[in-house]
Design a protein around this motif. Structure first.
Motif, PDB file in Angstrom:
ATOM      1  N   CYS A 148       0.847  -1.197   0.000  1.00 52.60           N
ATOM      2  CA  CYS A 148       0.000   0.000   0.000  1.00 52.60           C
ATOM      3  C   CYS A 148       0.879   1.243   0.000  1.00 52.60           C
ATOM      4  CB  CYS A 148      -0.953   0.017   1.189  1.00 52.60           C
ATOM      5  SG  CYS A 148      -0.135   0.179   2.780  1.00 52.60           S
ATOM      6  N   GLN A 149       0.340   2.312  -0.551  1.00 47.91           N
ATOM      7  CA  GLN A 149       1.051   3.585  -0.608  1.00 47.91           C
ATOM      8  C   GLN A 149       0.451   4.536   0.418  1.00 47.91           C
ATOM      9  OE1 GLN A 149       1.976   4.985  -4.484  1.00 47.91           O
ATOM     10  NE2 GLN A 149       2.385   7.087  -3.844  1.00 47.91           N
ATOM     11  N   ILE A 150       1.313   5.089   1.253  1.00 49.83           N
ATOM     12  CA  ILE A 150       0.877   5.971   2.338  1.00 49.83           C
ATOM     13  C   ILE A 150       1.168   7.419   1.957  1.00 49.83           C
ATOM     14  CG2 ILE A 150       1.237   6.593   4.752  1.00 49.83           C
ATOM     15  CD1 ILE A 150       1.993   3.688   5.282  1.00 49.83           C
ATOM     16  N   TYR A 208       6.675  13.144  12.241  1.00 49.48           N
ATOM     17  CA  TYR A 208       6.264  12.468  11.017  1.00 49.48           C
ATOM     18  C   TYR A 208       7.163  11.281  10.717  1.00 49.48           C
ATOM     19  CZ  TYR A 208       2.902  16.024   9.546  1.00 49.48           C
ATOM     20  OH  TYR A 208       1.812  16.843   9.457  1.00 49.48           O
ATOM     21  N   PHE A 209       6.552  10.152  10.352  1.00 52.05           N
ATOM     22  CA  PHE A 209       7.277   9.020   9.797  1.00 52.05           C
ATOM     23  C   PHE A 209       7.319   9.151   8.276  1.00 52.05           C
ATOM     24  CE2 PHE A 209       5.009   7.381  13.616  1.00 52.05           C
ATOM     25  CZ  PHE A 209       6.120   7.203  14.425  1.00 52.05           C
ATOM     26  N   ILE A 210       6.161   9.505   7.723  1.00 55.46           N
ATOM     27  CA  ILE A 210       6.035   9.724   6.276  1.00 55.46           C
ATOM     28  C   ILE A 210       5.283  11.030   6.095  1.00 55.46           C
ATOM     29  CG2 ILE A 210       5.035   8.869   4.119  1.00 55.46           C
ATOM     30  CD1 ILE A 210       5.243   6.022   5.358  1.00 55.46           C
ATOM     31  N   ARG A 211       5.843  11.923   5.323  1.00 57.40           N
ATOM     32  CA  ARG A 211       5.242  13.245   5.182  1.00 57.40           C
ATOM     33  C   ARG A 211       4.717  13.444   3.765  1.00 57.40           C
ATOM     34  NH1 ARG A 211       9.565  16.729   5.814  1.00 57.40           N
ATOM     35  NH2 ARG A 211       9.646  17.091   3.586  1.00 57.40           N
ATOM     36  N   ASP A 212       3.525  14.003   3.673  1.00 57.64           N
ATOM     37  CA  ASP A 212       2.951  14.383   2.389  1.00 57.64           C
ATOM     38  C   ASP A 212       3.754  15.568   1.852  1.00 57.64           C
ATOM     39  OD1 ASP A 212       1.459  15.281   0.250  1.00 57.64           O
ATOM     40  OD2 ASP A 212      -0.465  15.157   1.291  1.00 57.64           O
ATOM     41  N   PRO A 213       4.356  15.439   0.675  1.00 56.18           N
ATOM     42  CA  PRO A 213       5.169  16.542   0.146  1.00 56.18           C
ATOM     43  C   PRO A 213       4.372  17.819  -0.102  1.00 56.18           C
ATOM     44  CG  PRO A 213       4.822  14.839  -1.522  1.00 56.18           C
ATOM     45  CD  PRO A 213       4.338  14.288  -0.236  1.00 56.18           C
ATOM     46  N   ASN A 214       3.038  17.690  -0.203  1.00 53.38           N
ATOM     47  CA  ASN A 214       2.190  18.860  -0.422  1.00 53.38           C
ATOM     48  C   ASN A 214       1.660  19.475   0.871  1.00 53.38           C
ATOM     49  OD1 ASN A 214       2.363  18.556  -3.281  1.00 53.38           O
ATOM     50  ND2 ASN A 214       0.808  16.933  -3.171  1.00 53.38           N
ATOM     51  N   LYS A 217       6.501  20.212  10.883  1.00 51.41           N
ATOM     52  CA  LYS A 217       7.166  19.057  10.280  1.00 51.41           C
ATOM     53  C   LYS A 217       8.338  18.617  11.148  1.00 51.41           C
ATOM     54  CE  LYS A 217       6.164  20.365   5.497  1.00 51.41           C
ATOM     55  NZ  LYS A 217       5.827  21.785   5.619  1.00 51.41           N
ATOM     56  N   SER A 218       8.417  17.312  11.393  1.00 52.42           N
ATOM     57  CA  SER A 218       9.534  16.747  12.141  1.00 52.42           C
ATOM     58  C   SER A 218       9.717  15.332  11.635  1.00 52.42           C
ATOM     59  CB  SER A 218       9.254  16.762  13.649  1.00 52.42           C
ATOM     60  OG  SER A 218      10.312  16.172  14.353  1.00 52.42           O
ATOM     61  N   LEU A 219      10.413  15.183  10.524  1.00 57.27           N
ATOM     62  CA  LEU A 219      10.533  13.910   9.828  1.00 57.27           C
ATOM     63  C   LEU A 219      11.466  12.980  10.590  1.00 57.27           C
ATOM     64  CD1 LEU A 219       9.610  12.455   7.250  1.00 57.27           C
ATOM     65  CD2 LEU A 219      11.671  13.297   6.135  1.00 57.27           C
ATOM     66  N   ILE A 220      10.977  11.779  10.903  1.00 51.50           N
ATOM     67  CA  ILE A 220      11.776  10.802  11.625  1.00 51.50           C
ATOM     68  C   ILE A 220      12.519   9.934  10.625  1.00 51.50           C
ATOM     69  CG2 ILE A 220      11.687   8.851  13.224  1.00 51.50           C
ATOM     70  CD1 ILE A 220       9.184  10.029  14.394  1.00 51.50           C
ATOM     71  N   ALA A 221      13.804   9.706  10.842  1.00 56.08           N
ATOM     72  CA  ALA A 221      14.629   8.915   9.930  1.00 56.08           C
ATOM     73  C   ALA A 221      15.025   7.596  10.568  1.00 56.08           C
ATOM     74  CB  ALA A 221      15.879   9.691   9.543  1.00 56.08           C
ATOM     75  N   HIS A 222      15.390   6.614   9.714  1.00 60.86           N
ATOM     76  CA  HIS A 222      15.992   5.385  10.197  1.00 60.86           C
ATOM     77  C   HIS A 222      17.326   5.696  10.854  1.00 60.86           C
ATOM     78  CE1 HIS A 222      13.233   2.446   8.514  1.00 60.86           C
ATOM     79  NE2 HIS A 222      13.246   3.079   7.361  1.00 60.86           N
ATOM     80  N   GLN A 223      17.836   4.757  11.638  1.00 58.80           N
ATOM     81  CA  GLN A 223      19.155   4.939  12.221  1.00 58.80           C
ATOM     82  C   GLN A 223      20.225   5.051  11.145  1.00 58.80           C
ATOM     83  OE1 GLN A 223      19.778   1.764  15.016  1.00 58.80           O
ATOM     84  NE2 GLN A 223      18.385   2.648  16.547  1.00 58.80           N
ATOM     85  N   SER A 224      19.950   4.464   9.976  1.00 58.03           N
ATOM     86  CA  SER A 224      20.913   4.543   8.870  1.00 58.03           C
ATOM     87  C   SER A 224      20.949   5.925   8.241  1.00 58.03           C
ATOM     88  CB  SER A 224      20.550   3.513   7.797  1.00 58.03           C
ATOM     89  OG  SER A 224      19.261   3.814   7.255  1.00 58.03           O
ATOM     90  N   GLY A 225      19.973   6.760   8.596  1.00 56.25           N
ATOM     91  CA  GLY A 225      19.916   8.107   8.042  1.00 56.25           C
ATOM     92  C   GLY A 225      18.934   8.237   6.900  1.00 56.25           C
ATOM     93  N   GLU A 226      18.405   7.111   6.399  1.00 56.50           N
ATOM     94  CA  GLU A 226      17.437   7.147   5.311  1.00 56.50           C
ATOM     95  C   GLU A 226      16.033   7.368   5.875  1.00 56.50           C
ATOM     96  OE1 GLU A 226      17.745   3.531   3.219  1.00 56.50           O
ATOM     97  OE2 GLU A 226      19.840   3.835   2.608  1.00 56.50           O
ATOM     98  N   THR A 227      15.188   7.996   5.095  1.00 57.41           N
ATOM     99  CA  THR A 227      13.810   8.217   5.533  1.00 57.41           C
ATOM    100  C   THR A 227      12.953   6.997   5.230  1.00 57.41           C
ATOM    101  OG1 THR A 227      13.269   9.243   3.411  1.00 57.41           O
ATOM    102  CG2 THR A 227      13.994  10.708   5.201  1.00 57.41           C
ATOM    103  N   TYR A 228      11.775   6.933   5.881  1.00 52.29           N
ATOM    104  CA  TYR A 228      10.878   5.811   5.655  1.00 52.29           C
ATOM    105  C   TYR A 228      10.247   5.910   4.272  1.00 52.29           C
ATOM    106  CZ  TYR A 228      11.139   4.879  10.677  1.00 52.29           C
ATOM    107  OH  TYR A 228      11.581   4.595  11.941  1.00 52.29           O
ATOM    108  N   ILE A 282       4.397  -6.644   9.294  1.00 54.30           N
ATOM    109  CA  ILE A 282       4.326  -5.729  10.438  1.00 54.30           C
ATOM    110  C   ILE A 282       5.541  -4.813  10.414  1.00 54.30           C
ATOM    111  CG2 ILE A 282       4.306  -5.554  12.956  1.00 54.30           C
ATOM    112  CD1 ILE A 282       2.914  -8.257  13.042  1.00 54.30           C
ATOM    113  N   HIS A 283       5.291  -3.510  10.491  1.00 54.35           N
ATOM    114  CA  HIS A 283       6.351  -2.496  10.406  1.00 54.35           C
ATOM    115  C   HIS A 283       6.331  -1.647  11.676  1.00 54.35           C
ATOM    116  CE1 HIS A 283       6.605  -3.565   6.115  1.00 54.35           C
ATOM    117  NE2 HIS A 283       5.271  -3.626   6.202  1.00 54.35           N
ATOM    118  N   VAL A 284       7.514  -1.373  12.206  1.00 54.17           N
ATOM    119  CA  VAL A 284       7.641  -0.700  13.493  1.00 54.17           C
ATOM    120  C   VAL A 284       8.300   0.660  13.306  1.00 54.17           C
ATOM    121  CG1 VAL A 284       8.669  -0.810  15.792  1.00 54.17           C
ATOM    122  CG2 VAL A 284       7.754  -2.892  14.738  1.00 54.17           C
ATOM    123  N   TYR A 285       7.683   1.700  13.893  1.00 55.88           N
ATOM    124  CA  TYR A 285       8.164   3.070  13.785  1.00 55.88           C
ATOM    125  C   TYR A 285       8.377   3.631  15.196  1.00 55.88           C
ATOM    126  CZ  TYR A 285       6.236   2.508   9.076  1.00 55.88           C
ATOM    127  OH  TYR A 285       5.939   2.052   7.811  1.00 55.88           O
TER     128      TYR A 285
END
Length: 298
Positions: free
Chosen positions: A39-41, A79-85, A91-102, A110-113
Motif C-alpha cells: 500500500c502507498q501511504i 512524522y514518519f512519512i510526510r505528504d510533500p504537499n 514538520k519533524s521527519l523521523i529517519a531510520h538509524q541509517s539516516g534514510e527516511t521511511y 508488520i512495520h515498526v516506527y
C-alpha cells in the motif's frame, strides 16, 4: 481499519512501577503497522498533546443549556512519512538509524516506527477525570492514504505534576480559624473552638496535624469531628459546577461540660488520594478540612 491496513497500534515504555510520567520525562515507544498487501501511504505521523475539556448541561423549564470549555497545553507531531504537499509548520521527519527516511510504499507484514517526546518542563496540571471534565495527555497515530479514510489509533498516558508546594501562594503558611456558637434547644451555654494548622499544603502519605483549643461552656459532653473532603469545580461560560465528596472522617476524644482543652488530631493522608489541581483555568481539584462539634444526646 481497512482490509489493506489491518492494524495500527501504539505502545510506550513505562519508566516506573506506577506507570506515571512527570514534567521533563521522555515518553518513548513505537507505532506498529500491519499491512495485508502493498500500500502507498500519503502521510503518517504521531501526535502528542495535552488538553483539558469541560462539558455539562443545565435544564431550566423546557430549555436546556450546554456549557463547554477547552484548555490546550501543548501539541507536537513527529512524522514518519510526510505528504510533500503538506503545509504543516510542525514538520519533524523521523529517519531510520541509517539516516534514510521511511518509504511511503509499505509491503505486507508488520512495520515498526519508533518515537520519542519530552514532556514540557513548565507547570501543567495532572491527569484528571471527573463528572463534568477531564485533563488528558494523549498519543495519537494517524495514517493517511489517497481516497481512503484515515487509520487512527490513540492511547493515554498518566501524567502527575511534580510535587512542589512552594510556587503556590499560601500553602506553606499557618492557617487559623475560630468558631463561637451559642447552644439552643435542650443545651445551655456556649462552645468556642480555635483551630490551627502549621500549613495547608500536604503530600500523599503525610500526616495532617490539627491543633485546636476547645472551650466547652455548655451543659453537655462534646466531641470534635474532623472531615477531609474533596471538591471538584468546573468552569465554562461564566458558570461553575461543583461536586464534593467526603474522603476521611474521624472523631476526637470527648470534652466534658464546663471544661477547656487543647486537643491534637493527626489525620493520615492516603497514598492513593488524587493530587489537587490549582493550575488549570477550567478545572479545580481541592481537598479541604472541616472541623465541627458533635453534642452528646440526652
Amino acid at each position: 481499519m481497512s482490509s489493506t491496513i489491518k492494524k495500527v497500534e501504539i505502545t510506550y515504555n513505562s519508566i516506573n512501577a506506577s506507570n506515571t510520567f512527570t514534567n521533563g520525562d521522555i515518553v518513548s515507544g513505537q507505532v506498529s503497522v500491519e499491512a495485508a498487501k502493498d500500500c502507498q501511504i500519503s502521510s503518517f505521523y504521531i501526535k502528542f498533546k495535552g488538553k483539558a475539556d469541560v462539558f455539562w448541561t443545565e435544564t431550566y423549564g423546557q430549555n436546556t443549556y450546554s456549557y463547554h470549555a477547552k484548555d490546550k497545553y501543548f501539541s507536537v507531531r513527529q512524522y514518519f512519512i510526510r505528504d510533500p504537499n503538506s503545509k504543516d509548520d510542525q514538520k519533524s521527519l523521523i529517519a531510520h538509524q541509517s539516516g534514510e527516511t521511511y518509504s511511503n510504499v509499505v509491503p505486507p507484514g508488520i512495520h515498526v516506527y519508533p518515537f520519542s517526546f519530552q514532556l514540557p518542563l513548565q507547570n501543567i496540571p495532572s491527569t484528571f477525570k471527573g463528572a463534568d471534565g477531564k485533563i488528558v495527555y494523549l498519543l495519537e497515530a494517524v495514517l493517511s492514504r489517497s481516497m481512503k479514510m484515515d487509520s487512527k489509533e490513540s492511547t493515554m498516558i498518566n501524567f502527575v505534576e511534580k510535587g512542589d508546594l512552594n510556587p503556590v501562594p499560601g500553602l506553606m503558611e499557618p492557617q487559623h480559624e475560630t468558631m463561637d456558637k451559642k447552644m439552643k434547644l435542650f443545651t445551655s451555654g456556649t462552645v468556642a473552638m480555635d483551630v490551627n494548622l502549621e500549613k495547608s499544603g500536604f503530600f500523599q502519605g503525610e500526616g495532617l496535624k490539627v491543633k485546636a483549643f476547645i472551650k466547652n461552656d455548655s451543659s453537655r459532653e462534646i466531641k470534635p469531628k474532623y472531615c477531609i473532603y474533596r471538591k471538584h469545580s468546573f468552569f465554562a461560560r461564566g458558570r461553575r459546577r461543583v461536586h464534593t465528596k467526603d474522603l476521611i472522617k474521624e472523631v476526637g476524644r470527648p470534652i466534658p461540660p464546663k471544661a477547656s482543652e487543647n486537643v491534637t488530631q493527626v489525620i493520615a493522608i492516603p497514598q492513593d488520594v488524587e493530587p489537587s489541581i490549582l493550575n488549570c483555568s477550567i478545572i479545580k481539584v481541592e481537598h479541604r478540612l472541616r472541623v465541627s462539634i458533635n453534642i452528646k444526646d440526652i
